[in-house]
Motif scaffolding. Structure first.
Motif, short mmCIF file in Angstrom:
data_model
loop_
_atom_site.label_atom_id
_atom_site.label_comp_id
_atom_site.label_asym_id
_atom_site.label_seq_id
_atom_site.Cartn_x
_atom_site.Cartn_y
_atom_site.Cartn_z
N ALA A 202 41.48 5.09 39.68
CA ALA A 202 41.02 6.41 39.40
C ALA A 202 41.35 7.10 40.35
CB ALA A 202 39.27 6.31 39.52
N ALA A 203 41.74 8.68 40.30
CA ALA A 203 42.11 9.61 41.31
C ALA A 203 40.80 9.88 42.10
CB ALA A 203 42.31 11.08 40.62
N GLY A 204 40.84 9.68 43.30
CA GLY A 204 39.68 9.52 44.09
C GLY A 204 39.46 8.09 44.83
N SER A 205 40.16 7.34 44.35
CA SER A 205 40.03 5.88 44.72
C SER A 205 40.91 5.43 45.83
CB SER A 205 39.85 4.85 43.30
OG SER A 205 40.06 3.57 44.01
N VAL A 206 40.71 4.44 46.72
CA VAL A 206 41.32 3.97 47.75
C VAL A 206 42.08 2.79 47.49
CG1 VAL A 206 40.32 5.57 49.37
CG2 VAL A 206 39.62 3.02 49.35
N ALA A 237 51.79 1.28 40.29
CA ALA A 237 50.15 1.88 40.25
C ALA A 237 50.46 3.23 39.49
CB ALA A 237 49.70 2.03 41.77
N VAL A 238 49.24 3.49 38.73
CA VAL A 238 48.87 4.75 38.20
C VAL A 238 47.65 5.45 38.34
CG1 VAL A 238 49.09 6.12 35.85
CG2 VAL A 238 50.80 4.24 36.34
N TYR A 239 47.49 6.58 38.74
CA TYR A 239 46.28 7.24 38.91
C TYR A 239 45.85 8.21 37.82
CZ TYR A 239 46.61 5.43 43.79
OH TYR A 239 46.67 4.87 44.84
N VAL A 240 44.63 8.22 37.52
CA VAL A 240 44.06 8.96 36.34
C VAL A 240 43.02 9.64 36.76
CG1 VAL A 240 43.29 8.76 33.96
CG2 VAL A 240 45.22 7.20 34.70
N THR A 241 42.66 11.03 36.43
CA THR A 241 41.57 11.76 36.68
C THR A 241 40.71 11.55 35.55
OG1 THR A 241 42.32 13.65 35.06
CG2 THR A 241 43.16 13.61 37.36
N ASP A 242 39.37 11.80 36.06
CA ASP A 242 38.07 11.68 35.34
C ASP A 242 38.35 12.35 33.88
OD1 ASP A 242 36.52 10.21 37.03
OD2 ASP A 242 36.17 12.15 38.20
N LYS A 243 39.00 13.53 33.70
CA LYS A 243 39.12 14.32 32.58
C LYS A 243 39.96 13.62 31.66
CE LYS A 243 40.37 18.89 30.74
NZ LYS A 243 40.93 20.09 31.30
N MET A 245 40.62 10.33 31.73
CA MET A 245 39.79 9.07 31.03
C MET A 245 39.15 9.61 30.03
SD MET A 245 38.39 7.59 34.40
CE MET A 245 39.07 7.64 36.05
N ALA A 246 38.42 10.55 30.10
CA ALA A 246 37.39 10.95 29.18
C ALA A 246 38.31 11.41 27.85
CB ALA A 246 36.50 12.11 29.60
N LEU A 247 39.03 12.32 27.97
CA LEU A 247 39.70 12.60 26.75
C LEU A 247 40.45 11.43 25.90
CD1 LEU A 247 41.40 16.10 28.20
CD2 LEU A 247 39.44 15.83 26.55
N LEU A 259 35.29 2.65 20.02
CA LEU A 259 34.70 3.34 21.05
C LEU A 259 34.55 2.67 22.16
CD1 LEU A 259 31.18 4.56 19.37
CD2 LEU A 259 33.17 5.86 20.23
N ALA A 260 35.35 3.14 23.35
CA ALA A 260 35.46 2.42 24.62
C ALA A 260 35.25 3.31 25.69
CB ALA A 260 37.20 2.13 24.80
N GLY A 261 35.07 2.71 26.93
CA GLY A 261 34.50 3.41 28.07
C GLY A 261 35.69 4.08 28.93
N PRO A 262 35.33 4.88 30.00
CA PRO A 262 36.25 5.56 30.87
C PRO A 262 37.15 4.60 31.20
CG PRO A 262 33.94 6.37 31.38
CD PRO A 262 34.00 4.99 30.37
N SER A 263 37.03 3.30 31.77
CA SER A 263 38.06 2.43 32.31
C SER A 263 39.25 2.21 31.33
CB SER A 263 37.53 1.21 32.50
OG SER A 263 36.52 1.28 33.67
N SER A 264 38.70 2.02 30.13
CA SER A 264 39.73 1.94 28.90
C SER A 264 40.41 3.26 28.86
CB SER A 264 39.00 1.37 27.57
OG SER A 264 38.26 0.20 27.68
N GLY A 265 39.83 4.34 28.64
CA GLY A 265 40.47 5.72 28.61
C GLY A 265 41.77 5.90 29.93
N ALA A 266 41.05 5.36 30.84
CA ALA A 266 42.05 5.64 31.86
C ALA A 266 43.49 4.84 31.75
CB ALA A 266 41.40 4.89 33.13
N VAL A 267 43.37 3.68 31.35
CA VAL A 267 44.57 2.96 30.73
C VAL A 267 45.44 3.40 29.71
CG1 VAL A 267 45.13 0.45 29.76
CG2 VAL A 267 43.28 0.49 31.33
#
Length: 313
Positions: A202-206, A237-243, A245-247, A259-267
């Motif tokens: 996630a963008a914002g993760s270290v 490594a790829v970074y993904v924003t919250d938006k 993920m959700a879209l 129907l999958a959650g944000p972690s899946s959306g990020a992938v």
């Protein structure tokens, strides 16, 4: 606990039409009994501890979790007749809290982040130690450092993918404890496979070296580097924003009726971002980490999306 593992692998032919011969398959870890990939390590950790005599009938299981591991542990502990205490914080959704409590979990709530780091995870881990000290017969599964976390995927998730697909070029999945992707990488390297690991953060993760910042969704990323991240398991490594993920979650539902959650959306968003870099004819496996029904009040709620991102989806 019956039904954990052996999850379906399905072709995402509508979301990713076959262009340049590239094929994308989704490993539906969201089809595990409690709805996430965490069922695998939760079961393996507890079974291993039982086998070693670390857990008895009166042992209190104590773990820190933002949601999915808590739900998995709660369900398996209920099946085993064990008491389970989960340490959570304000980022744990009301839905996840309700589900874990429905399985019998007791909740220890951390209200303030760790003053030294500003993060909730260190504060949760400190509370775990307090709860353990208060119960002489207790056990900490330690999902962050227990090797049975990644071994559940090294000996389960990844072999299942290979059995169905044979040759594979890319495995794309999200990181939090890093157990899933470390396990996949462990299997790939032990068996001399050429597949590459794409770790999605996630963008914002270290975790993978990013800069700390705000994150809306629990379960992907972290404000501190977990122990498993010390292992070199990532090819990209790829970074993904919250938006993003959700879209991507909403696009998956609209095209594939999954129907999958944000972690899946990020992938999925991460795969789209590197699509032009993939060689022709590549076979990709994406890890769908958890179900989307837990995010009806956020990702799949038009009003929430409009408030968070300025658009309904």
């Amino acid at each position: 606990m019956n039904g954990i593992g052996g999850t379906p692998l399905v072709r995402l032919s509508r979301l990713f039409p076959e262009l340049r011969g590239i094929r994308v398959f989704a490993k539906l870890e969201l089809m595990n009994p409690t709805g996430s990939a965490k069922d695998r390590p939760a079961l393996r950790i507890l079974k291993n501890a039982l086998r070693k005599g670390l857990i008895g009938p009166d042992t209190v299981i104590v773990e820190s979790s933002s949601g999915n591991m808590a739900i998995s542990m709660a369900a398996i502990c209920r099946r085993l007749g064990l008491r389970f205490v989960c340490v959570i914080d304000p980022r744990t959704s009301k839905t996840n809290r309700t589900i874990m409590q429905a399985y019998g979990a007791e909740v220890s709530y951390v209200e303030e982040p760790d003053p030294a780091t500003g993060e909730y995870l260190p504060a949760r881990l400190a509370r775990v130690q307090e709860v353990l000290a208060a119960h002489p017969d207790s056990f900490w599964p330690n999902q962050y450092g227990n090797p049975n976390n990644y071994l559940a995927h090294s000996e389960g998730t990844m072999p299942e993918i290979i059995r169905e697909l044979g040759k594979i070029d890319y495995v794309i999945g999200g990181v939090s404890t890093c157990g899933t992707m470390l396990g996949c990488a462990d299997y790939i390297r032990r068996n001399g496979l050429a597949a590459k690991i794409v770790a999605v953060d996630a963008a914002g993760s270290v975790i993978l070296g990013g800069e700390k910042g705000p994150r809306l969704f629990p379960g992907l990323g972290a404000g501190i580097v977990p122990p498993f991240a010390a292992n070199s398991f990532t090819d990209l490594a790829v970074y993904v924003t919250d938006k993003e993920m959700a879209l991507a979650c909403r696009q998956l539902a609209a095209t594939e009726a999954i129907l999958a959650g944000p972690s899946s959306g990020a992938v999925l968003a991460a795969l789209r971002s590197i699509w032009d870099e993939l060689p022709d004819g590549s076979t990709c496996a994406v890890i769908m980490h958890d179900r989307g029904e837990r995010y009806m009040d956020t990702v799949f709620n038009d009003e929430w999306m409009a408030a968070a991102f300025g658009e309904p989806g």
